[in-house]
Design a protein around this motif. Structure first.
Motif: not given
Ligand code: ATP
Length: 326
Positions: A75, A85-86, A267, A271, A140, A77, A228
């Motif tokens: 989400k 950074t991402t 996390r 999931k 992811g 990227q 991010a």
């Molecule tokens: P979701 O839970 O919606 O499937 P996710 O697995 O990315 O998404 P989250 O727990 O929502 O997990 O994200 C946790 C934190 O990690 C958030 O602040 C998110 O923005 C950040 N994050 C996720 N992917 C990246 C990335 N590629 N680069 C930097 N930060 C990221």
């Protein structure tokens, strides 16, 4: 979907690309006539951040399933900007494989939520299938994957968070081959901390410095790219400038980036397990040994590539071939 070129000149020194020397397979997969009937068949590559999903997808797409196109399901990227950074795959690493929904949205204008992703990715899937291609969903963010593949998606329902999450639906609208690249967490954590240092060295600090000094951090959507990992953690450092306290502020920021990256991975695995427990047929591939080899100082890149090839690539190829022949 717009194709972008995330920082083509960036050099990455971490595991994903450098230690995996290309190894040509003895034969290229010959698909039976049956395999061509792949209406609504998709491959989903899941796993925590850093587990090698992008590397695996390029291995599959360039060498075994050459009609593949990749749809990004991370989400962060989906936005243009903050490529390092991402941890976006570079143009060079993409190796000619077409990517969708990667760096396609202006982070000052948009927040892409799971509901938007469902529409965007399903359009991309239809487009790929209409050209007789194989869609590989890679990234992811499990909330994105869930929204995309479930038959009935309710944006108000949350199956992952809170004390009483909604039940996981296992009624899917595509025929899915779920590959879960897993790495035992203590090993992955060690690798992720190393990766953060490498990302900082390979231009993440400069990228963020520019992001803060140009005021871009004020214009991106807080609920989008502003989240991010790296942005909130280093905000204090860039705000305080080069004052006497900056070394300590910097070290604290880096410590928090490492910590939050490891928390994110944990996390994400939680999931994935929730989806598995909810009845999703996830094929788990253990990449731990390849990562242990990366972390062992005296291991050469060749050994890592060999383990990766045997344990991750070959196993995935078997799984996908069988899925396509079903
Ligand atoms: P979701 O839970 O919606 O499937 P996710 O697995 O990315 O998404 P989250 O727990 O929502 O997990 O994200 C946790 C934190 O990690 C958030 O602040 C998110 O923005 C950040 N994050 C996720 N992917 C990246 C990335 N590629 N680069 C930097 N930060 C990221």
């Amino acid at each position: 979907t717009k194709q972008t070129n995330p920082n083509p000149h960036r050099t990455t020194s971490h595991f994903r690309w450098v230690h995996c020397v290309r190894m040509e397979p003895a034969t290229t997969t010959v698909l039976s006539p049956n395999t061509r009937r792949r209406h609504r068949k998709i491959v989903v590559i899941m796993g925590p951040t850093g587990a090698g999903k992008s590397r695996l997808s390029i291995d599959l797409a360039t060498r075994f399933f050459k009609n593949s196109e990749i749809i990004n399901s991370d989400k962060m990227q989906v936005y243009s900007r903050l490529d390092i950074t991402t941890n976006k795959i570079t143009m060079q690493e993409q190796n000619g494989v077409r990517h969708h929904i990667l760096g396609a949205f202006d982070p000052t204008q948009s927040v892409v939520n799971p509901h938007d992703f469902r529409k965007l990715a399903s359009d991309a899937i239809s487009d790929i299938i209409s050209r007789r291609g194989l869609p590989l969903i890679v990234g992811g963010s499990n909330s994105f994957i869930y929204s995309l593949v479930t038959k009935r998606f309710d944006p108000k329902s949350d199956v992952f968070n809170g004390p009483n999450p909604d039940p996981v639906s296992s009624e899917l609208r595509y025929k899915c081959c779920f590959i879960w690249v897993d790495v035992c967490l203590p090993v992955l954590n060690q690798y992720l901390c190393k990766r953060v240092d490498e990302m900082l060295d390979s231009g993440m600090l400069e990228e963020l410095s520019e992001f803060f000094s140009s005021g871009e951090h004020l214009t991106v959507k807080r609920s989008g790219l502003g989240q991010a990992i790296g942005v909130p953690e280093l905000e204090a450092y860039f705000r305080t400038g080069n004052g006497t306290e900056s070394d300590a502020v910097y070290s604290e920021g880096v410590r928090r980036i490492k910590d939050n990256t490891c928390q994110l991975a944990k996390r994400q695995v939680g999931k994935i397990l929730r989806l598995k427990d909810g009845g999703w047929d996830l094929k788990r591939i253990d990449a731990t040994e390849a990562f242990m080899a990366v972390l062992t100082a005296d291991s050469g890149g060749g050994r890592v590539a060999e383990i990766w090839e045997k344990q991750v690539v070959e196993t995935s190829v078997k799984i996908v071939k069988q899925f396509l022949e079903e």
